[in-house]
Motif scaffolding. Structure first.
Motif, short mmCIF file in Angstrom:
data_model
loop_
_atom_site.label_atom_id
_atom_site.label_comp_id
_atom_site.label_asym_id
_atom_site.label_seq_id
_atom_site.Cartn_x
_atom_site.Cartn_y
_atom_site.Cartn_z
N ALA B 159 -2.05 0.69 2.88
CA ALA B 159 -1.61 2.08 2.78
C ALA B 159 -2.02 2.88 4.01
O ALA B 159 -1.24 3.65 4.57
CB ALA B 159 -2.18 2.72 1.52
N GLU B 162 0.11 1.84 6.88
CA GLU B 162 1.46 2.40 6.76
C GLU B 162 1.46 3.88 7.12
O GLU B 162 2.39 4.37 7.75
CB GLU B 162 1.97 2.21 5.33
CG GLU B 162 3.33 2.83 5.08
CD GLU B 162 4.44 2.18 5.89
OE1 GLU B 162 4.22 1.06 6.41
OE2 GLU B 162 5.52 2.79 6.03
N ALA B 163 0.41 4.55 6.75
CA ALA B 163 0.31 5.97 7.10
C ALA B 163 0.31 6.13 8.62
O ALA B 163 1.02 6.98 9.17
CB ALA B 163 -0.96 6.58 6.51
N HIS B 165 1.53 4.09 10.77
CA HIS B 165 2.88 3.72 11.19
C HIS B 165 3.82 4.90 11.00
O HIS B 165 4.63 5.23 11.89
CB HIS B 165 3.33 2.54 10.32
CG HIS B 165 4.28 1.65 11.00
ND1 HIS B 165 5.63 1.70 10.79
CD2 HIS B 165 4.09 0.64 11.87
CE1 HIS B 165 6.23 0.77 11.50
NE2 HIS B 165 5.32 0.11 12.18
N ALA B 166 3.73 5.53 9.86
CA ALA B 166 4.62 6.64 9.53
C ALA B 166 4.41 7.80 10.49
O ALA B 166 5.37 8.38 11.01
CB ALA B 166 4.39 7.09 8.09
N ALA B 175 1.46 15.99 5.97
CA ALA B 175 1.89 15.55 4.64
C ALA B 175 1.47 14.10 4.38
O ALA B 175 0.99 13.76 3.29
CB ALA B 175 3.41 15.68 4.52
N ILE B 176 1.62 13.29 5.38
CA ILE B 176 1.28 11.89 5.20
C ILE B 176 -0.23 11.72 4.99
O ILE B 176 -0.67 11.00 4.09
CB ILE B 176 1.75 11.07 6.42
CG1 ILE B 176 3.28 11.05 6.45
CG2 ILE B 176 1.19 9.65 6.38
CD1 ILE B 176 3.86 10.58 7.75
N ALA B 179 -1.16 12.84 1.52
CA ALA B 179 -0.81 11.85 0.50
C ALA B 179 -1.78 10.68 0.54
O ALA B 179 -2.20 10.14 -0.49
CB ALA B 179 0.63 11.36 0.73
N LEU B 180 -2.14 10.30 1.76
CA LEU B 180 -3.08 9.18 1.90
C LEU B 180 -4.43 9.53 1.29
O LEU B 180 -5.03 8.74 0.54
CB LEU B 180 -3.25 8.83 3.38
CG LEU B 180 -4.22 7.70 3.69
CD1 LEU B 180 -3.76 6.40 3.04
CD2 LEU B 180 -4.39 7.51 5.20
N LEU B 183 -4.25 9.41 -2.45
CA LEU B 183 -4.19 8.03 -2.93
C LEU B 183 -5.57 7.39 -2.89
O LEU B 183 -6.00 6.74 -3.86
CB LEU B 183 -3.19 7.24 -2.08
CG LEU B 183 -2.90 5.80 -2.50
CD1 LEU B 183 -1.51 5.40 -2.04
CD2 LEU B 183 -3.92 4.82 -1.91
#
Lengths: 190, 190, 190, 190
Positions: B159, B162-163, B165-166, B175-176, B179-180, B183
């Motif tokens: 995760a 991916e964050a 990466h995003a 925002a990312i 969210a991370l 989580l």
DNA sequence: AATGAATGAGGTTTCATTCAT
DNA sequence: TATGAATGAAACCTCATTCAT
């Protein structure tokens, strides 16, 4: 010793043969498969390949679409019509399904989603969209916490994908799936 | 009349020159960098490259090790000696650090962790080990839930990755990261 | 049965070997010669070819330059220093030399000047420039009529080239050269 | 459910459709036109093409014949019946006509007369024959010098062709035509 | 007569790796 | 240790031509 007779097929049928040959090889040997291999497996001439797929990447794209569609068909999202939805259960079962589906397709997933191809031709991944949709719907039903759907979906999909990866490479299936379920449940719990 | 013999360096110094040249190029151009490019950038002959790195993948492996070490050095895990640890805060800050570190190394991460190389030479990823260690320590301190450390670490790292990466590909950083954080916090909260 | 040992040469020497191999083949077989043929004739690997000539057309360009230079060297234009110049005689002898030179190089000329390559990579042809220069100089010396040098040179070169072509393909050398001389003399006569 | 059978045409009509399609394309894109392109433009199947033209070169040959005939028809040589002939004027006007005709057909001329095709399938060029005939007739009428008709015709045609080429590639039309007229007049003047 | 799917030899080009110097 | 010329397998792709339908 003679070469097999030229077989004339409907374009769609021939294309399908090539696609399926590619799937078999990719599954067995991963992303090191080449055009040469595919045409041998499909029993067609090299030119035939390029008749249907202008470039190698076009084939991979077709495979990717097929794979996505196949999953969507095999594990459709339920509609409310069928009755009230168990949102946490839905997330859990879809995640589990994804892991098993990936497992049954081994090398293909690697070649399509974790290779240079994925970098060259990125895709707003379908799996992410599905999760985002589920999150939104679940939130409306009051079953999920008010997390930000899109980025959260992206992160969760990464976790699901990694779980699949881990199981595929010999991890303890039960333990990994349990950890995944915990992560999903806790992240989304209201 | 021949050109002056290339200066002889300590092997380690020479190797370092090549490595740094590769880092510069990989950062700028990602996984399409070739041996040819690296030796030009490093100012050494092609043969010299293979004197230090039997294969191209060996160079990538070296780069990977360096990258990992660099991160560990830049963001060391605190020891209890320094005082009581804010476990959730530690996880949050480390995750944030990872995203930023990745961002500052762009192309390298792609080439090392999301390319065919990563498939060819898998690695019990260091990031995973770190998270697992933190989880265990946090659990002992009663700050985390009793999740299964190893698989959970693996999923969480996915995760975080991916964050990164995003964000790197243009996502909304705030925002990312939010969210991370959510989580991570929810997954580990006791 | 063993392959011949790898021969290491100075780049210029190796390039020359390839060029000469190409000249031999082009002379014998015209513009249907391929990279494959050249490397076999030169006894080098295919990769070696592209080390020196990024594309096939680059080789042809090199050959063209060589051919032009060769002719210029073999039949230099006289300088006034050497004495008064017989302008009509100069034109005649240069034309004749060109025809014979072309004849001795047969296929090469075709491949370089009358093929698709010539269309792809046009060249302000050297032969035209030479004739234009001679016309101008002759005019200043009062030996030639006041024709427009540049277009006339272009047309005259076409005639000379055609004469070479005609002789090469089996025409009556004496008759063709006579007709050419007449054409040149009459066109330029004061 | 198959598509309606293609209308059957008189063979000559069908052939003509292909030929005209080829002319259009060749004019626009020169010698890089492929069979594929022609059949698409003509609206016929690939196999149909080879029904009428065993090879690609056969099509080009047909085009060449048509082009020659077209010119002959558009600019016929006058017969004595129509009155006394101005021989030098005839040569001049025919040359001028040729240049303009070529100009109006651009790419076709290149593809047919200055490409590898011209080498593969040489032709006792019609233009040469016409000039030779005019020279002979003019000589009999006492209007031209006693030059050797055949080789001279060949050289003059080369000059005319080059003039067309020069104008087509952007040269100064007036200057080139003037130089050409001078060359023709002086070469043939009694 | 007409179709168009299929062929496959042939083309150029790339690049990690080798090895004579 | 260092060089860089040389390698050659393998990649992708083209397109005139064939032939089952």
């Amino acid at each position: 010793m003679g070469k097999p007779a030229r077989r004339r097929l409907q374009p769609e049928a021939r294309k399908l043969e090539i696609v399926q040959a590619a799937e078999r090889l990719l599954q067995a040997h991963g992303s090191q498969v080449r055009v040469e291999d595919v045409v041998r497996e499909a029993g067609v001439a090299k030119g035939t390949f390029f008749l249907y797929f202008p470039t190698w990447d076009d084939l991979l794209e077709t495979l990717r679409d097929r794979l996505v569609t196949e999953f969507d068909t095999a594990y459709p999202l339920p509609t409310e019509v069928e009755g009230p939805i168990d949102w946490p259960g839905l997330v859990a079962s879809q995640a589990c399904a994804f892991v098993d589906f990936t497992l049954s397709r081994r090398g293909i997933g690697e070649a399509l989603f974790h290779s240079d191809f994925a970098e060259r031709r990125p895709l707003a991944h379908n799996g992410v969209l599905r999760i985002a949709a589920v999150i939104r719907a679940g939130q409306e039903a009051g079953a999920f916490a008010p997390v930000d759907p899109d980025p959260t979906a992206r992160l969760l999909f990464a976790a699901v994908d990694e779980a699949a990866h881990a199981v595929a490479s010999g991890g303890d299936r039960a333990a990994i799936l349990a950890a995944l379920q915990t992560l999903l449940r806790r992240t989304l719990a209201p």
